[in-house]
Every structure is written in structure tokens, then in C-alpha cells.
Design a protein around this motif. Structure first.
Motif, short mmCIF file in Angstrom:
data_model
loop_
_atom_site.label_atom_id
_atom_site.label_comp_id
_atom_site.label_asym_id
_atom_site.label_seq_id
_atom_site.Cartn_x
_atom_site.Cartn_y
_atom_site.Cartn_z
N UNK A 80 -5.72 28.47 -59.15
CA UNK A 80 -6.86 28.56 -58.25
C UNK A 80 -6.48 28.12 -56.84
N UNK A 81 -6.90 28.91 -55.85
CA UNK A 81 -6.63 28.58 -54.47
C UNK A 81 -5.34 29.17 -53.92
N UNK A 82 -4.54 29.82 -54.76
CA UNK A 82 -3.30 30.41 -54.28
C UNK A 82 -3.59 31.70 -53.52
N UNK A 83 -2.63 32.17 -52.76
CA UNK A 83 -2.82 33.39 -51.97
C UNK A 83 -3.05 34.61 -52.84
N UNK A 84 -2.43 34.60 -53.99
CA UNK A 84 -2.54 35.76 -54.88
C UNK A 84 -3.58 35.54 -55.98
#
Length: 447
Positions: A80-84
Motif C-alpha cells: 500500500x502506498x507504492x507507486x505501482x
């Protein structure tokens, strides 16, 4: 390198090996796998528009069963919260086409090491300790806004979502651009350290003025309430309709599944949570903000939370609709998690009584009125040009308390010093907790 850091690095390498984007890349290298996966992509896209016919669904289910032999796609998770994140979630749900109503398992990776749990507890302890350092009679939500303003990242991202949630969609339209509002809210909650964001969301209050500031933190008039033309107020949508639309959006569907997974109540657990983690429940609850399932406080005089929906018109689905409502209003785990942030108000009665008799059985219409503005995630809206200056009256019109901008001279220096001190103490374990996102955003995509 310390043993603790070595353990965390080992955990992160394990996370990367089970990432859904990595699994998709590996599937693309095997012709038998990628053919099945592309077929399921088509099935998921068609299902999101309208229910598939019996023959088409059977073909999709056969492809899904065949793809189960490819284990990496069946065990993969997302960060959660990653660019992908959105791409990863798309892969996750595509591989699980048959499990369309599956909400019991979170698609997000679980950090289960005792070390990480200890760090999480330490982090929550620092938030609660900061909220307890107050002067008698001080408005804690106002103090949280001051502290946020003193931290540049928090202040700028908060101002960003306030502007996005209070600006008219068009010059002649009284409604806001909910899509932009939701996106800005998620950006704030994902990028601002929880020492600040949680202090704004869960600040303890002892009076209605503080409670009203807390309730208006996420700009309810745009983030979930629905306005008609002019000042006419539109009734609440049906909870089952909200869940139906949420299930057709990978991000909302994932956040809702994560909430149910981490906020599952248990009267036998000391924390009231099956997973014995109030911190994870609060993170999952905050993850719903900025989606069509956005929850909030029901009023300015209690800590009870709910969604902006009702069960009117549910007909034979009335019990299922009540179940959705009680995920929030009657959730022991969520209640205890919010109370652990310093609320002193007595909790409501444990067993909230259900209405004695359901409404007259009416045929439930899946298309219960939900205004266009309620479903921005499914509208392709062009970004309009930003106005040069946000007018002050818009804040009142859209029911929001503006960010605190003028500090009292007697408290500013103390607040600034305490904020810097808290940020300095939080840095070591914040860095460790952010390592999964940093590595996923950097190293893993070159795989």
C-alpha cells in the motif's frame, strides 16, 4: 549492520519475491500463462461494465481455474502506498476473477515479524504520547492542525486537499470535483507521517467545537456527502449500492477488504481485534478515506463513525445492508482502536440494538440513486484549469474548517519546539517502516 536491519532486509526481499507486478512479469515470460492472464484481463474489464453472459462467464472461470496452477499469481500481494499500487492491485484481482465477492483476505502484504510489530507499537505509542501532552481545556484538534502547519509536508498536502475539496467543479455547478478531492485525500494520508495525520483524524475532544473541527477534517461536504442543484440536499445512497460500486474498482475493493481483514472484532481478544493490532485497524480505516466507502464521525459530539449511506429500499437484502453498517457503528475492534488514541468519552453500549422491524419488503434495486458526483472513480473527467486564488467563502460553502494559519504568540514557540523534537525522535523507526515502499518504488521495478 545490526541484526534488526538484517531481519528487515530479509523480510523485504521476501516481500519483493511475492509482489504481484513481479509475478505478472514472470507470467509474461511463459506463453501458456500469459494467454490465460490476458483472457482474464478481458473478462474483468467486461464484468466491470455489465454482467457477463453464461457462456462467457464459463470460459472465464475455466481460464481462472487453469491459471491457479501458476502459483506466483495466486500468492502475490501488494504494498500500500507504492507507486505501482493500482497496477499491482489490478494484477491481484485479475488473477482472482472467480472470487468477485472475496473480502475476507487483504491484498496487501503483511509484515509479521515481531520486530516490525514492535516498531509499529512504538510508533503508535509516540502518537498517543503526543496527544496526551496537552493543556487543560486545549482544543486538541486545533493543536493537531497547528502541528501539521509547522511541518511543511503536512501543511502543504493538507492545504492541497482542502483546495481540491472546496473548489467548484465548474463555474455554474455548485458541486465539487470529488475525484480530485479523493485523490488529494489519499495523497495526504499516504505521504504524511501518521504522527500528524492520525492526530488530525483521531484527536480527542471534550466539546462540540473540537468535535466539529475533527468531523470536518476530511471535508465531508465533498468527500462523501451529496448535494443536489443549488442548496438542495440529496438523501443518502443505499449501503449495498456503495459496496457494489466499490467492488468494481480495484483500489476501493482492496481498501475495503483490508479494513475487514484488520478490523475484524473479537470479544475474546484483549484489544477487541482478531488480529490483536489496533494500529493496523486504524491504518486500514484511514485507507478507506478517499474512496467511495469513505467513513467519518456521525456528529460532533461522539466518536461513533459510520458511512454516508442507509438501508432504505434494501428489501430482501436488508440484513446484508445492516451488516455493512455495523462494520463501523458496532465494531468493537475499531471502537477500541479509536479510543486508544486518547478519547476519554465513554464507549457506547457494546451490543447496539438492531431496529425491531425491517422496512416493508420492496424489491431491491441495485441502481439505487447515487449521484454522478458520488462515483468519480468511474467517470472519465478532464482536469479543469486551477483558479489563481481560492475564495474564502468557498470554505464555508463546502462545510470545511480552513487549515490553522495564525499561531498564538504564547504557544507558537513551544509547539514548534515540541514538533521538531517529535519529528527527530520519530525518524529512526519511520525510516525502517518506510523501507518496504522505498525498495518497491525503486529496486523492484527494474526486475
Amino acid at each position: 549492520m545490526s541484526p534488526d536491519r538484517m531481519m528487515i532486509i530479509g523480510l523485504l526481499l521476501n516481500v519483493l519475491s511475492h509482489d504481484c507486478v513481479v509475478a505478472e512479469q514472470r507470467c509474461a515470460q511463459e506463453p501458456s500463462c500469459i494467454v490465460l492472464y490476458r483472457l482474464l484481463e478481458y473478462c474483468a474489464a467486461e464484468e466491470a461494465v455489465s454482467p457477463l453472459g453464461s457462456d462467457a462467464r464459463l470460459e472465464c472461470l475455466e481460464a481462472q481455474n487453469s491459471l491457479q496452477r501458476y502459483r506466483p499469481l495466486q500468492v502475490c500481494k501488494c504494498q500500500r502506498g507504492s507507486r505501482r499500487e493500482e497496477h499491482c492491485l489490478k494484477v491481484y484481482w485479475t488473477a482472482r476473477f472467480a472470487a468477485y465477492e472475496e473480502y475476507e483476505v487483504s491484498p496487501y502484504v503483511e509484515l509479521q515479524l515481531n520486530l516490525v510489530k514492535h516498531l509499529e507499537m512504538t510508533r503508535m505509542a509516540s502518537i498517543m504520547a503526543a496527544s496526551s501532552l496537552s493543556v487543560d481545556g486545549q482544543n486538541q484538534c486545533l493543536k493537531a492542525a497547528q502541528d501539521c502547519g509547522l511541518y511543511e509536508k503536512c501543511g502543504s498536502l493538507r492545504s492541497e486537499y482542502v483546495v481540491a475539496c472546496t473548489k467548484r467543479a465548474t463555474v455554474t455547478d455548485n458541486s465539487c470535483n470529488r475525484q480530485k478531492c479523493h485523490k488529494a485525500l489519499r495523497r495526504f494520508l499516504e505521504r504524511v507521517p501518521e504522527e500528524y495525520s492520525f492526530a488530525l483524524l483521531f484527536c480527542p475532544c471534550s466539546d462540540t467545537l473540537c468535535g466539529e473541527r475533527r468531523r470536518k477534517t476530511i471535508v465531508p461536504s465533498c468527500s462523501y456527502e451529496e448535494n443536489g442543484r443549488g442548496e438542495e440536499r440529496v438523501g443518502k445512497p443505499n449501503c449495498l449500492s456503495l459496496q457494489n460500486y466499490c467492488s468494481r474498482d480495484e483500489l476501493c475493493r482492496s481498501r475495503f477488504a483490508d479494513f475487514q481483514h484488520n478490523c475484524q472484532p473479537s470479544p475474546l481478544a484483549a484489544s477487541g481485534c482478531v488480529r490483536e493490532s489496533r494500529a493496523m485497524c486504524l491504518k486500514a480505516y484511514a485507507g478507506l478515506i478517499g474512496t467511495i466507502m469513505t467513513p467519518n464521525y456521525v456528529n460532533n459530539s461522539s466518536t461513533e463513525v459510520s458511512q454516508w449511506c442507509s438501508c432504505d429500499g434494501s428489501g430482501n437484502e436488508w440484513q446484508g445492508c445492516q451488516r455493512i453498517m455495523h462494520m463501523f457503528s458496532g465494531n468493537l475492534c475499531l471502537r477500541n482502536a479509536i479510543s486508544s488514541m486518547g478519547f476519554s468519552a465513554p464507549p457506547p453500549v457494546e451490543n447496539t440494538p438492531v431496529p425491531a422491524s425491517p422496512p416493508p419488503p420492496r424489491v431491491y434495486q441495485e441502481r439505487v440513486h447515487v449521484g454522478v458526483n458520488t462515483l468519480p472513480e468511474f467517470n472519465s473527467m478532464e482536469d479543469s484549469e486551477e483558479e489563481d486564488q481560492q475564495q474564502e467563502e468557498e470554505s464555508e460553502e463546502f462545510n470545511v474548517i480552513p487549515p490553522y494559519s495564525e499561531k498564538d504568540t504564547n504557544t507558537e514557540s513551544g509547539a514548534r519546539g515540541s514538533t521538531r523534537g517529535a519529528a527527530g525522535r520519530a525518524l529512526p523507526f519511520l525510516t525502517l517502516l518506510l523501507l518496504p515502499t522505498l525498495i518497491l518504488d525503486g529496486a523492484c521495478w527494474s526486475y
